[in-house]
Motif scaffolding. Structure first.
Motif, PDB file in Angstrom:
ATOM      1  N   LYS A   1       0.840  -1.192   0.000  1.00 60.70           N
ATOM      2  CA  LYS A   1       0.000   0.000   0.000  1.00 60.70           C
ATOM      3  C   LYS A   1       0.881   1.250   0.000  1.00 60.70           C
ATOM      4  N   ALA A   2       1.911   1.252   0.851  1.00 57.00           N
ATOM      5  CA  ALA A   2       2.815   2.400   0.919  1.00 57.00           C
ATOM      6  C   ALA A   2       3.540   2.614  -0.408  1.00 57.00           C
ATOM      7  N   LYS A   3       3.780   1.521  -1.141  1.00 62.23           N
ATOM      8  CA  LYS A   3       4.462   1.602  -2.432  1.00 62.23           C
ATOM      9  C   LYS A   3       3.490   1.845  -3.589  1.00 62.23           C
ATOM     10  N   ALA A   4       2.172   1.886  -3.285  1.00 60.71           N
ATOM     11  CA  ALA A   4       1.131   2.054  -4.311  1.00 60.71           C
ATOM     12  C   ALA A   4       1.219   0.964  -5.372  1.00 60.71           C
ATOM     13  N   GLU A   5       1.500  -0.271  -4.925  1.00 60.92           N
ATOM     14  CA  GLU A   5       1.503  -1.432  -5.826  1.00 60.92           C
ATOM     15  C   GLU A   5       0.200  -2.190  -5.570  1.00 60.92           C
ATOM     16  N   TYR A   6      -0.788  -1.918  -6.429  1.00 68.02           N
ATOM     17  CA  TYR A   6      -2.163  -2.300  -6.130  1.00 68.02           C
ATOM     18  C   TYR A   6      -2.414  -3.805  -6.162  1.00 68.02           C
ATOM     19  N   ALA A   7      -1.917  -4.495  -7.173  1.00 68.51           N
ATOM     20  CA  ALA A   7      -2.186  -5.930  -7.272  1.00 68.51           C
ATOM     21  C   ALA A   7      -1.564  -6.716  -6.113  1.00 68.51           C
ATOM     22  N   PRO A   8      -0.288  -6.479  -5.755  1.00 65.53           N
ATOM     23  CA  PRO A   8       0.265  -7.184  -4.588  1.00 65.53           C
ATOM     24  C   PRO A   8      -0.463  -6.823  -3.293  1.00 65.53           C
ATOM     25  N   TYR A   9      -0.875  -5.548  -3.164  1.00 64.82           N
ATOM     26  CA  TYR A   9      -1.640  -5.172  -1.966  1.00 64.82           C
ATOM     27  C   TYR A   9      -2.937  -5.987  -1.902  1.00 64.82           C
ATOM     28  N   TYR A  10      -3.635  -6.054  -3.008  1.00 64.54           N
ATOM     29  CA  TYR A  10      -4.913  -6.772  -3.081  1.00 64.54           C
ATOM     30  C   TYR A  10      -4.731  -8.241  -2.667  1.00 64.54           C
TER      31      TYR A  10
ATOM     32  N   ASP B   1      -9.589   0.333   0.893  1.00 66.14           N
ATOM     33  CA  ASP B   1      -8.319   0.147   0.194  1.00 66.14           C
ATOM     34  C   ASP B   1      -8.368  -1.047  -0.761  1.00 66.14           C
ATOM     35  N   LEU B   2      -9.079  -2.094  -0.368  1.00 61.86           N
ATOM     36  CA  LEU B   2      -9.231  -3.248  -1.261  1.00 61.86           C
ATOM     37  C   LEU B   2     -10.013  -2.858  -2.513  1.00 61.86           C
ATOM     38  N   GLY B   3     -11.053  -2.061  -2.334  1.00 63.18           N
ATOM     39  CA  GLY B   3     -11.820  -1.610  -3.489  1.00 63.18           C
ATOM     40  C   GLY B   3     -10.975  -0.799  -4.453  1.00 63.18           C
ATOM     41  N   ILE B   4     -10.223   0.160  -3.914  1.00 59.32           N
ATOM     42  CA  ILE B   4      -9.367   1.002  -4.752  1.00 59.32           C
ATOM     43  C   ILE B   4      -8.322   0.152  -5.479  1.00 59.32           C
ATOM     44  N   SER B   5      -7.732  -0.805  -4.770  1.00 63.45           N
ATOM     45  CA  SER B   5      -6.701  -1.648  -5.396  1.00 63.45           C
ATOM     46  C   SER B   5      -7.305  -2.562  -6.458  1.00 63.45           C
TER      47      SER B   5
ATOM     48  N   ILE C   1     -18.472   2.810  -3.598  1.00 65.44           N
ATOM     49  CA  ILE C   1     -17.347   1.973  -4.030  1.00 65.44           C
ATOM     50  C   ILE C   1     -17.788   0.514  -4.140  1.00 65.44           C
ATOM     51  N   LYS C   2     -18.615   0.075  -3.188  1.00 71.36           N
ATOM     52  CA  LYS C   2     -19.139  -1.292  -3.251  1.00 71.36           C
ATOM     53  C   LYS C   2     -19.994  -1.465  -4.501  1.00 71.36           C
TER      54      LYS C   2
END
Length: 393
Positions: free
Chosen positions: A181-190, A217-221, A251-252
């Motif tokens: 999340k801190a790195k804004a790497e969405y797929a690995p965060y998800y 955060d999961l939705g955004i990612s 978002i949902k």
């Protein structure tokens, strides 16, 4: 800035425990509500009942009034017999105690000292749990490089373990998710965030604020992950209920809209994107993503023998100009969302496979209707064949 690499540091060992003096000092310095704990500590230590003493220490560290005394109890009392305790329990207590240390350097010194006393080979789960907590402390203090180093070291051990305690898995996946999340790497965060949620009880282990933030955060990612085109696991997860009746409930709705490939609903919700500037900034990507989801949905709704589609049909389904359809199909093929071939001369796409996905109730209804039609068709074939079978007999 704390050191980016976790180096076990052995702090000077406290003086040998004088049990009577420790208990007497504690009774004179702590509130009366805590006195029964120290009296029990003395009796259980004298009788060498380490398991019962561990349980009593857990109770003590969970008591709200113990907070100012946790570090001293751990350093002056627990360290005297820590080698006799279950090492995983020891680390769980140590990491809880470390949260009472405000100074980043001192907290990391405390944790690294504990790490130096844990055998990485004979107490692998305890080692991973502690290393993950050290990584998380570094993340909180902004040391991303140190966080990643400790994450990688922890994973090398965790990856080869079987039957791991869920608390150990949870600690690793939590720090990994928050790092990405801190790195804004969405797929690995998800990915790591869902793995973290699989290790905890969402209703009891997370506060309402944590549930809301995690769902958001999961939705955004899910929207911004460039390899995420199947939201099924998230759509089925109770974490999404945290968005209901909040400022993020749209978002949902947008998640389900993407899953259905419904461009009309997407366009209806698009005016809300300024509430999440990062979505507004990535609108072209999101528009392409909903078009890809619409393509997948269009293919899915067709019978297996009716999946040769003209570019014109795809353009209508995805609301794209015809001259952009070929690029969209090639993108879907490269992402392995579909399999098939293109006929550029006749401007047709022959789709042979579409990525499996979790269905909404409406999609299940459509599938039921198609299944019913197939059964009826099978029945009519059986009726036509019956006379011939009888005659042959």
């Amino acid at each position: 800035m704390p050191s980016s690499t976790s180096v076990p540091v052995e702090l000077p060992k406290p003086p040998k425990l004088d049990l009577d003096k420790f208990v007497a000092t504690a009774l004179s310095a702590t509130p009366a509500e805590l006195h029964p704990f120290f009296e029990s500590f003395g009796k259980l230590h004298t009788r060498k009942l380490w398991h019962q003493l561990t349980l009593k220490l857990y109770e003590f560290f969970d008591h709200p009034l113990s907070r100012p005394f946790r570090v001293n109890v751990f350093e002056q009392f627990v360290r005297d017999f820590e080698s006799k305790l279950n090492q995983l329990k020891l680390v769980e207590m140590g990491t809880k105690v470390s949260k009472e240390i405000d100074n980043p350097q001192s907290q990391l010194l405390f944790l690294n000292s504990l790490l130096s006393r844990i055998d990485a080979e004979t107490s692998q789960e305890a080692y991973v749990l502690l290393l993950a907590n050290i990584a998380y402390a570094k993340l909180v203090y902004g040391d991303l490089e140190g966080t990643k180093t400790d994450m990688d070291t922890a994973w090398k051990t965790l990856d080869r373990l079987e039957g791991v305690d869920t608390a150990v898995n949870a600690s690793y996946y939590k720090v990994a998710a928050d790092y990405y999340k801190a790195k804004a790497e969405y797929a690995p965060y998800y990915k790591h965030s869902l793995l973290y949620l699989a290790c905890v009880d969402v209703a009891t282990d997370l506060t309402s604020e944590e549930r809301l933030l995690r769902a958001h955060d999961l939705g955004i990612s899910a929207f911004l992950g460039d390899t995420i085109y199947n939201f099924g696991e998230l759509l089925m997860h109770p974490i999404l209920d945290a968005l209901d009746n909040t400022q993020y409930d749209w978002i949902k709705k947008l998640l389900f809209t993407f899953n259905e490939g419904n461009i009309g609903k997407f366009e209806a919700l698009a005016p809300l994107f300024p509430q999440e500037p990062i979505l507004e900034e990535n609108y072209p990507f999101l528009r392409q993503k909903i078009c890809l989801m619409a393509l997948i949905e269009s293919v899915f709704k067709r019978n297996a023998n009716d999946r040769t589609m003209s570019f014109q049909t795809i353009a209508e389904e995805t609301r794209l100009p015809v001259d952009e359809v070929e690029h969209l199909i090639m993108k879907a093929l490269s992402l392995k969302l579909i399999r098939g071939s293109l006929d550029q001369v006749d401007q047709k796409a022959r789709i042979t496979w579409v990525q499996p996905r979790v269905l909404s109730r409406a999609q299940i209804g459509e599938l039921t209707t198609r299944l019913g039609a197939w059964i009826d068709k099978l029945g009519s074939v059986e009726q036509r064949m019956a006379p011939h079978v009888s005659a042959a007999a």
